[in-house]
Design a protein around this motif. Sequence first.
Motif, PDB file in Angstrom:
ATOM      1  N   UNK A 301     -38.334  50.852  63.722  1.00 36.77           N
ATOM      2  CA  UNK A 301     -38.539  52.049  64.557  1.00 36.77           C
ATOM      3  C   UNK A 301     -37.274  52.896  64.684  1.00 36.77           C
ATOM      4  N   UNK A 302     -36.117  52.314  65.017  1.00 34.91           N
ATOM      5  CA  UNK A 302     -34.909  53.154  65.059  1.00 34.91           C
ATOM      6  C   UNK A 302     -34.513  53.700  63.685  1.00 34.91           C
ATOM      7  N   UNK A 303     -34.851  52.960  62.629  1.00 33.93           N
ATOM      8  CA  UNK A 303     -34.600  53.464  61.276  1.00 33.93           C
ATOM      9  C   UNK A 303     -35.376  54.756  61.042  1.00 33.93           C
ATOM     10  N   UNK A 304     -36.629  54.797  61.496  1.00 31.27           N
ATOM     11  CA  UNK A 304     -37.453  55.984  61.322  1.00 31.27           C
ATOM     12  C   UNK A 304     -36.910  57.190  62.059  1.00 31.27           C
ATOM     13  N   UNK A 305     -36.584  57.011  63.334  1.00 33.09           N
ATOM     14  CA  UNK A 305     -36.060  58.131  64.134  1.00 33.09           C
ATOM     15  C   UNK A 305     -34.684  58.570  63.643  1.00 33.09           C
ATOM     16  N   UNK A 306     -33.831  57.596  63.361  1.00 30.47           N
ATOM     17  CA  UNK A 306     -32.465  57.925  62.921  1.00 30.47           C
ATOM     18  C   UNK A 306     -32.451  58.672  61.607  1.00 30.47           C
ATOM     19  N   UNK A 308     -34.898  60.445  60.261  1.00 28.98           N
ATOM     20  CA  UNK A 308     -35.500  61.768  60.444  1.00 28.98           C
ATOM     21  C   UNK A 308     -34.470  62.771  60.965  1.00 28.98           C
ATOM     22  N   UNK A 309     -33.661  62.344  61.913  1.00 30.82           N
ATOM     23  CA  UNK A 309     -32.659  63.232  62.514  1.00 30.82           C
ATOM     24  C   UNK A 309     -31.459  63.482  61.607  1.00 30.82           C
ATOM     25  N   UNK A 310     -31.137  62.508  60.750  1.00 36.73           N
ATOM     26  CA  UNK A 310     -29.925  62.605  59.922  1.00 36.73           C
ATOM     27  C   UNK A 310     -30.230  62.840  58.443  1.00 36.73           C
ATOM     28  N   UNK A 311     -31.481  63.170  58.113  1.00 41.09           N
ATOM     29  CA  UNK A 311     -31.898  63.299  56.713  1.00 41.09           C
ATOM     30  C   UNK A 311     -31.066  64.317  55.935  1.00 41.09           C
ATOM     31  N   UNK A 433     -31.409  60.552  71.371  1.00 41.62           N
ATOM     32  CA  UNK A 433     -30.799  61.617  72.183  1.00 41.62           C
ATOM     33  C   UNK A 433     -29.332  61.784  71.811  1.00 41.62           C
ATOM     34  N   UNK A 434     -28.652  60.651  71.632  1.00 39.79           N
ATOM     35  CA  UNK A 434     -27.239  60.707  71.230  1.00 39.79           C
ATOM     36  C   UNK A 434     -27.098  61.406  69.871  1.00 39.79           C
ATOM     37  N   UNK A 435     -27.921  61.006  68.900  1.00 38.53           N
ATOM     38  CA  UNK A 435     -27.844  61.603  67.559  1.00 38.53           C
ATOM     39  C   UNK A 435     -28.142  63.093  67.616  1.00 38.53           C
ATOM     40  N   UNK A 436     -29.146  63.465  68.421  1.00 46.19           N
ATOM     41  CA  UNK A 436     -29.550  64.878  68.517  1.00 46.19           C
ATOM     42  C   UNK A 436     -28.399  65.763  69.016  1.00 46.19           C
TER      43      UNK A 436
END
Length: 477
Positions: A301-306, A308-311, A433-436
Amino acid sequence: MNTIQKISKNIGLIVISQILTYVLAFFTVIYTARYLGADGFGIISLALSIGAIFGVFVDMGISTLMVRELARDKSLSNKYISNSILMKILLSFITFCLVVLTVKIIGYNQIESIVIYVITISVILTSFFGLLNSLFQANEKMEYLAMANIINSAVLLLFTIIGIFYGLSIIYFAGIYVFTSTIVLIYCLIVYLLKFSNIKFEFDLSFWKPTLKESWSFGIIFLSGMLYTYIDSIMLSILKTTEAVGWYSAAYRLMYIALLLPNAINIVIFPVMSRMYSNSSKNSLNLLNERYFKYMIIVGIPLGFGTTLLAKQVILLLYGNVYIPSIISLQILVWAIVLTFAGASYTQLLQSTNKQLIITKISIACLIINIILNLILIPPYSYIGASFATFITEAVLVGYIIFITYKLGYGISYKIVLKDLIKVLFATSIMSIFIWYFNSLNFFLVLIVAIIIYFITLYIVRGIDDVDIEILKEIRG
């Protein structure tokens, strides 16, 4: 050494080897993609896709059946090895003829055809050393399997660098795969002869029919999986261009690397689950499935969100501006990988409990869905359409496999699943949120801090519970 310690030792060996293997493969992909460009990389990717699909016909599920049966009765080793080699020689000839026929029907140009034929030869060789790797896996001698993987990736990277240094052609880059497969096959034969026994050929035609009858369902599972995984590239090459294949494959290859963890665990868990089933240890099977699922969503799950945000940062850093179109493919495909993580334990459970025919039927249905989706989505949306087709197909596959597992009485308690999901999603939200807010900073700094934030949050909300801590203690011995 208890079961937990043995599993953790073998997983550790495979994970370490997989990390080395995937790191080496990662650089091979990046160097090849940058050197050959989107069009040349697309041709290599196309050939690898065709090779992966037709490679199933060389094996027909025999290797997987071997793992399951030899894990239960190791006295059958020589009978399986000797007869499987003879079966694969015949299957290899048939497979190569099928590839030639396919290439002629589609009408690929001369360069594309040569690359496909060369890659097919490497796939055939790979299938033979895969047979010996199945023996190592069934005996839980993961160190030999680990070394084979490392040798494969190291030789491939070495000769890729040599090819780039001397400015060699795409035919050379295809030939590397044949040379590498030959080296690994020689290594596996040496290990088998030194550590196990000499191959005593037991030509038993009566053994072939029941073996192929039992293994074909595994073969169909793999064929269906390979088709809906790689048919996108083939259809892109027909309906669009090899350049589109290159953009799609650049993203897809990164997602393949993300499968490191479930692949490593599957290799180790499969013989253990098979043995538990044969010993009627249903409670142990359920517990193993529950923990396996939990650890997969903790990572997936964190792999998916991370991702997506850092692609954008990932694609530009690794491939450069030429592969900017790959960004959106990566953002879509990563969610197919998240689903793969979530369904990994259930798939292994069905295969270990002699329910592979169920997966076969599901896989065939998903293959049909994938082809239909590609026909609908590729013409108007090219590689983006292919990405969505892969994601939707994986969602159907994993969803139905989980549904069937619950129906058979092996499902995890809904309360446990919901509790784990809430905790993982909460920790992932804090990380996202941190990555964003800080994704404009140094990529590696953001990545490292994000991972730390995620696991600290997960620990605080008790996403890692007493059972997990007890397992860690068992692993330490």
